[in-house]
Motif scaffolding. Sequence first.
Motif, PDB file in Angstrom:
ATOM      1  N   GLU A  29      -7.122  -0.817  -8.458  1.00  0.00           N
ATOM      2  CA  GLU A  29      -5.787   0.409  -7.003  1.00  0.00           C
ATOM      3  C   GLU A  29      -5.947   0.947  -6.458  1.00  0.00           C
ATOM      4  OE1 GLU A  29      -4.498  -2.327 -11.179  1.00  0.00           O
ATOM      5  OE2 GLU A  29      -5.218  -0.849 -10.925  1.00  0.00           O
ATOM      6  N   VAL A  30      -7.018   2.272  -6.856  1.00  0.00           N
ATOM      7  CA  VAL A  30      -7.040   2.999  -6.067  1.00  0.00           C
ATOM      8  C   VAL A  30      -7.695   3.211  -4.753  1.00  0.00           C
ATOM      9  CG1 VAL A  30      -7.243   6.394  -6.441  1.00  0.00           C
ATOM     10  CG2 VAL A  30      -5.854   4.525  -7.828  1.00  0.00           C
ATOM     11  N   VAL A  39      -3.066   3.600  -2.573  1.00  0.00           N
ATOM     12  CA  VAL A  39      -3.249   3.147  -3.850  1.00  0.00           C
ATOM     13  C   VAL A  39      -2.920   1.381  -3.211  1.00  0.00           C
ATOM     14  CG1 VAL A  39      -2.085   1.989  -5.481  1.00  0.00           C
ATOM     15  CG2 VAL A  39      -1.703   4.514  -5.519  1.00  0.00           C
ATOM     16  N   THR A  69      -2.517  -2.703  -4.015  1.00  0.00           N
ATOM     17  CA  THR A  69      -1.968  -3.814  -4.679  1.00  0.00           C
ATOM     18  C   THR A  69      -1.211  -5.456  -3.819  1.00  0.00           C
ATOM     19  OG1 THR A  69       0.670  -2.795  -4.934  1.00  0.00           O
ATOM     20  CG2 THR A  69      -1.123  -2.138  -6.418  1.00  0.00           C
ATOM     21  N   ILE A  94      -0.552   5.301 -13.319  1.00  0.00           N
ATOM     22  CA  ILE A  94      -0.136   6.892 -12.753  1.00  0.00           C
ATOM     23  C   ILE A  94       0.013   8.049 -13.386  1.00  0.00           C
ATOM     24  CG2 ILE A  94      -0.510   8.052 -10.277  1.00  0.00           C
ATOM     25  CD1 ILE A  94      -1.243   5.854  -8.967  1.00  0.00           C
ATOM     26  N   THR A 146       5.710   9.269  -3.855  1.00  0.00           N
ATOM     27  CA  THR A 146       5.228   8.314  -3.207  1.00  0.00           C
ATOM     28  C   THR A 146       5.088   7.283  -2.009  1.00  0.00           C
ATOM     29  OG1 THR A 146       4.967   7.113  -5.526  1.00  0.00           O
ATOM     30  CG2 THR A 146       4.785   5.556  -3.492  1.00  0.00           C
ATOM     31  N   LEU A 191       3.139  -2.606  -7.546  1.00  0.00           N
ATOM     32  CA  LEU A 191       2.964  -1.089  -6.941  1.00  0.00           C
ATOM     33  C   LEU A 191       3.623  -0.842  -8.279  1.00  0.00           C
ATOM     34  CD1 LEU A 191       1.263   0.798  -4.674  1.00  0.00           C
ATOM     35  CD2 LEU A 191       3.435   0.391  -3.026  1.00  0.00           C
ATOM     36  N   SER A 211       0.600  -1.403   0.059  1.00  0.00           N
ATOM     37  CA  SER A 211      -0.025   0.119   0.100  1.00  0.00           C
ATOM     38  C   SER A 211       0.736   1.369   0.012  1.00  0.00           C
ATOM     39  CB  SER A 211      -0.819   0.054   1.444  1.00  0.00           C
ATOM     40  OG  SER A 211      -1.597  -1.059   1.495  1.00  0.00           O
TER      41      SER A 211
END
Length: 83
Positions: free
Chosen positions: A27-28, A44, A46, A60, A71, A52, A3
């Motif tokens: 994924e969002v 997010v 995954t 994105i 991120t 990810l 995440s």
Amino acid sequence: MASAIVLINTDAGGEEEVFEKLKNMNEVVEAYIVYGVYDIVIKVETENMDKLKNFISNSIRKIPKVRSTLTMIIMEGKSVVKK
């Protein structure tokens, strides 16, 4: 599970268009248009870290009008959600 919280800058006036694309991606799991240095904040999730990284780089960051992203990977087991 991997995440991350992703902070997104868009072109001027592009936040609504980017937000509409993001909210339809599986994924969002959370998405917010915000005021301040960044335009959009998303969470997010995954299956693993490779997916990810791939999602952020190839999905994105390739959305038209996305200028930049920051991120922050969430540490497993180190979160709390209050409602």
